[in-house]
Write a protein that holds these residues in place. Structure first.
Motif, short mmCIF file in Angstrom:
data_model
loop_
_atom_site.label_atom_id
_atom_site.label_comp_id
_atom_site.label_asym_id
_atom_site.label_seq_id
_atom_site.Cartn_x
_atom_site.Cartn_y
_atom_site.Cartn_z
N ALA A 7 0.83 -1.20 0.00
CA ALA A 7 0.00 0.00 0.00
C ALA A 7 0.86 1.24 0.00
O ALA A 7 2.02 1.23 0.44
CB ALA A 7 -0.92 0.01 1.22
N ALA A 8 0.30 2.33 -0.51
CA ALA A 8 0.91 3.65 -0.44
C ALA A 8 -0.07 4.58 0.26
O ALA A 8 -1.29 4.47 0.08
CB ALA A 8 1.24 4.17 -1.84
N LEU A 9 0.46 5.49 1.07
CA LEU A 9 -0.34 6.49 1.78
C LEU A 9 0.13 7.87 1.37
O LEU A 9 1.32 8.19 1.49
CB LEU A 9 -0.19 6.30 3.29
N VAL A 10 -0.80 8.72 0.89
CA VAL A 10 -0.49 10.10 0.55
C VAL A 10 -1.47 10.99 1.31
O VAL A 10 -2.69 10.88 1.12
CB VAL A 10 -0.60 10.36 -0.97
N VAL A 11 -0.94 11.86 2.16
CA VAL A 11 -1.77 12.73 3.01
C VAL A 11 -1.50 14.18 2.67
O VAL A 11 -0.34 14.61 2.58
CB VAL A 11 -1.48 12.47 4.51
N ASN A 12 -2.57 14.94 2.46
CA ASN A 12 -2.47 16.38 2.31
C ASN A 12 -2.22 16.97 3.70
O ASN A 12 -3.13 17.10 4.51
CB ASN A 12 -3.77 16.94 1.72
N ALA A 13 -0.95 17.31 3.97
CA ALA A 13 -0.54 17.71 5.32
C ALA A 13 -0.17 19.18 5.39
O ALA A 13 0.70 19.58 6.16
CB ALA A 13 0.65 16.86 5.77
N GLY A 66 -7.25 13.43 3.17
CA GLY A 66 -7.56 14.82 2.88
C GLY A 66 -9.07 15.02 2.84
O GLY A 66 -9.84 14.12 3.18
N GLY A 67 -9.47 16.20 2.41
CA GLY A 67 -10.89 16.49 2.27
C GLY A 67 -11.43 16.05 0.92
O GLY A 67 -10.73 15.43 0.11
N ASP A 68 -12.69 16.39 0.66
CA ASP A 68 -13.33 15.99 -0.59
C ASP A 68 -12.60 16.52 -1.81
O ASP A 68 -12.45 15.82 -2.81
CB ASP A 68 -14.79 16.47 -0.61
N GLY A 73 -9.69 15.54 -6.59
CA GLY A 73 -8.67 16.02 -7.51
C GLY A 73 -7.65 14.96 -7.88
O GLY A 73 -6.96 15.09 -8.89
N LEU A 74 -7.53 13.91 -7.06
CA LEU A 74 -6.52 12.88 -7.30
C LEU A 74 -7.11 11.58 -7.84
O LEU A 74 -6.37 10.73 -8.36
CB LEU A 74 -5.77 12.59 -6.00
N VAL A 75 -8.41 11.39 -7.72
CA VAL A 75 -9.01 10.11 -8.10
C VAL A 75 -8.88 9.86 -9.60
O VAL A 75 -8.84 8.70 -10.04
CB VAL A 75 -10.47 10.06 -7.62
N VAL A 87 -9.63 5.57 2.02
CA VAL A 87 -9.99 6.96 2.31
C VAL A 87 -9.72 7.27 3.78
O VAL A 87 -10.23 6.59 4.67
CB VAL A 87 -11.47 7.22 1.98
N LEU A 88 -8.91 8.32 4.01
CA LEU A 88 -8.76 8.91 5.33
C LEU A 88 -9.43 10.28 5.29
O LEU A 88 -8.90 11.23 4.70
CB LEU A 88 -7.29 9.09 5.70
N PRO A 89 -10.62 10.43 5.85
CA PRO A 89 -11.36 11.70 5.75
C PRO A 89 -10.81 12.75 6.69
O PRO A 89 -11.01 12.68 7.90
CB PRO A 89 -12.79 11.29 6.13
N LEU A 90 -10.13 13.75 6.15
CA LEU A 90 -9.47 14.78 6.95
C LEU A 90 -10.01 16.17 6.66
O LEU A 90 -9.42 17.17 7.09
CB LEU A 90 -7.95 14.76 6.70
N GLY A 91 -11.12 16.27 5.94
CA GLY A 91 -11.65 17.58 5.57
C GLY A 91 -12.69 18.08 6.56
O GLY A 91 -12.85 17.56 7.66
#
Length: 293
Positions: A7-13, A66-68, A73-75, A87-91
């Motif tokens: 797996a890869a994890l990319v977070v808008n931080a 990240g948020g919606d 934007g990345l899907v 999905v990690l919902p951070l918005g």
């Protein structure tokens, strides 16, 4: 469904909350039975390149935090890859996660990923642009298109709400045209939601929409006066039966939409298109980790 082994994890931080959440997510994912290649991205303009590099390694699972707007934007980048979405919902609203029934806290969301139920879902499309949950015409894209850069950062939530109130005073109902030619329908409306999922702005407003229905739903809030919009929002928030009053819905695999005057369209919170457009559904195009049915 493909077995998850990497797996890869990319977070808008870019925010402090995003940075804290990245550390929390990494700790929670230590319990997963496969390695996770984790990336915290502090500059949003670098998100796309980071996801492309992650996909080049051909992971079985790509987890986006990240948020919606971030997820939508990345899907696009996932289409055509044999990879599942986590999905990690951070918005703020997290409408896409709500539509999928994913918990809004990091431990709960990671548990959904760990249990490994893969669900094939649709994506909405505005012309050739894929999106996750909901596009809109009306007041929300007007605010997003006109708000001064860094207003919320400089003046906080109060400054942003003040700008939204100013734009509401300037907002006017508009004409929606669905279809083309002699069969086109013209409606006087105060808002239009182009929905792949049932949630919009964190509230379940388009209950007939589903992420695996194979159809796009266009919900028009009818009205010649803008107070209709306030009534619909309040009724939707409190689940009052009047939320269905003065609402018209169209559904199908492809719908041609135009407005008078021509208007911007926000796609999961970001203004990315203007009318006229074709709203479509890409049925079953990606897999997502979701709660078991």
């Amino acid at each position: 469904m493909r077995e998850i082994k990497t797996a890869a994890l990319v977070v808008n931080a870019r925010s402090r909350r995003g940075q804290r959440t990245f550390k929390q997510a990494c700790a929670a994912m230590d319990a997963l039975p496969y390695p996770v290649d984790a990336h915290a991205v502090e500059h949003p303009r670098e998100l796309e390149a980071t996801v492309r590099r992650a996909l080049a390694k051909k992971p079985d699972l790509l987890i986006l935090g990240g948020g919606d707007g971030t997820i939508s934007g990345l899907v696009d980048l996932m289409v055509g890859h044999d990879v599942a979405l986590g999905v990690l919902p951070l918005g703020t609203a997290n409408s896409f996660a709500r539509s999928l029934g994913i918990p809004l806290d990091v431990p709960g969301a990671v548990q959904v990923i760990a249990r490994g139920h893969q669900r094939r879902i649709d994506l909405g499309m505005i012309d050739k642009d894929y999106y996750a949950n909901c596009a809109a015409m009306g007041l929300s894209p007007q605010i997003a298109e006109t708000v001064p850069h860094n207003l919320k950062k400089l003046l906080g939530r109060a400054g942003y709400l003040g700008w939204a109130a100013w734009q509401f005073l300037r907002f006017r109902p508009f004409t929606l045209i669905v279809g083309e030619g002699a069969t086109a329908e013209r409606l006087r409306v105060v808002e239009v939601r182009i929905s792949n999922g049932s949630y919009h702005g964190g509230t379940e407003l388009v209950e007939s929409a589903s992420v695996d229905s194979g159809e796009i739903v266009v919900q028009a809030v009818l009205g010649h006066v803008k107070r209709r919009l306030i009534h619909n929002w309040v009724a939707g928030t409190f689940r009052h039966s009047s939320r269905h009053d003065e609402v018209r819905e169209f559904r199908g695999r492809s719908l041609r939409l135009d407005t008078v005057p021509r208007l911007p369209i926000s796609i999961d919170g970001e203004v990315l298109a203007h009318t006229p457009v074709t709203a479509k559904i890409a049925a079953g195009i990606i897999r997502v980790m979701a709660p078991a049915p």
